[in-house]
Motif scaffolding. Structure first.
Motif, PDB file in Angstrom:
ATOM      1  N   SER A 207       0.821  -1.198   0.000  1.00 56.62           N
ATOM      2  CA  SER A 207       0.000   0.000   0.000  1.00 56.62           C
ATOM      3  C   SER A 207       0.862   1.257   0.000  1.00 56.62           C
ATOM      4  O   SER A 207       1.931   1.299   0.589  1.00 56.62           O
ATOM      5  CB  SER A 207      -0.888  -0.018   1.245  1.00 56.62           C
ATOM      6  OG  SER A 207      -1.567   1.199   1.378  1.00 56.62           O
ATOM      7  N   ASP A 208       0.368   2.296  -0.668  1.00 56.71           N
ATOM      8  CA  ASP A 208       1.043   3.593  -0.651  1.00 56.71           C
ATOM      9  C   ASP A 208       0.359   4.547   0.313  1.00 56.71           C
ATOM     10  O   ASP A 208       0.401   5.754   0.130  1.00 56.71           O
ATOM     11  CB  ASP A 208       1.060   4.208  -2.052  1.00 56.71           C
ATOM     12  CG  ASP A 208       2.121   3.599  -2.934  1.00 56.71           C
ATOM     13  OD1 ASP A 208       2.966   2.863  -2.407  1.00 56.71           O
ATOM     14  OD2 ASP A 208       2.114   3.863  -4.141  1.00 56.71           O
TER      15      ASP A 208
ATOM     16  N   GLN B 145      -0.384   6.815   3.572  1.00 59.44           N
ATOM     17  CA  GLN B 145       0.523   7.722   4.255  1.00 59.44           C
ATOM     18  C   GLN B 145       0.326   7.653   5.761  1.00 59.44           C
ATOM     19  O   GLN B 145      -0.732   7.270   6.251  1.00 59.44           O
ATOM     20  CB  GLN B 145       0.301   9.149   3.767  1.00 59.44           C
ATOM     21  CG  GLN B 145       0.667   9.310   2.310  1.00 59.44           C
ATOM     22  CD  GLN B 145       0.646  10.763   1.885  1.00 59.44           C
ATOM     23  OE1 GLN B 145       0.444  11.674   2.672  1.00 59.44           O
ATOM     24  NE2 GLN B 145       0.880  10.973   0.607  1.00 59.44           N
TER      25      GLN B 145
END
Length: 77
Positions: A2-3, A5
């Motif tokens: 996953s990207d 944040q």
């Protein structure tokens, strides 16, 4: 992978003291301190974010401000 944040919240004192330490770290022989080059991307990103968020960095009394911030963050005996 996953990207997503991650958000980290710091007090002004914590941010100032961390920025100062990161600046000193970046001026040293980093290979002795940081043994994984992948760590540099987040270090530079954090330092850059703090650069933009801390007007105190350009204050004429910066030395007094960093000293006071350090004192407030140190644990009391």
């Amino acid at each position: 992978m996953s990207d997503s944040q991650v958000t980290i919240k710091l007090t002004s004192d914590e941010a100032l003291v961390l920025w100062h330490w990161l600046e000193r770290l970046q001026m040293t022989d980093l290979s002795r301190v940081v043994d994984d080059p992948a760590v540099w991307a987040p270090i530079h990103r954090i330092a850059g974010t703090l650069d933009k968020a801390l007007p105190e960095l350009f204050a004429s009394d910066y030395d007094q401000r960093i000293g006071a911030a350090r004192q407030r963050l140190r644990p009391e005996d």
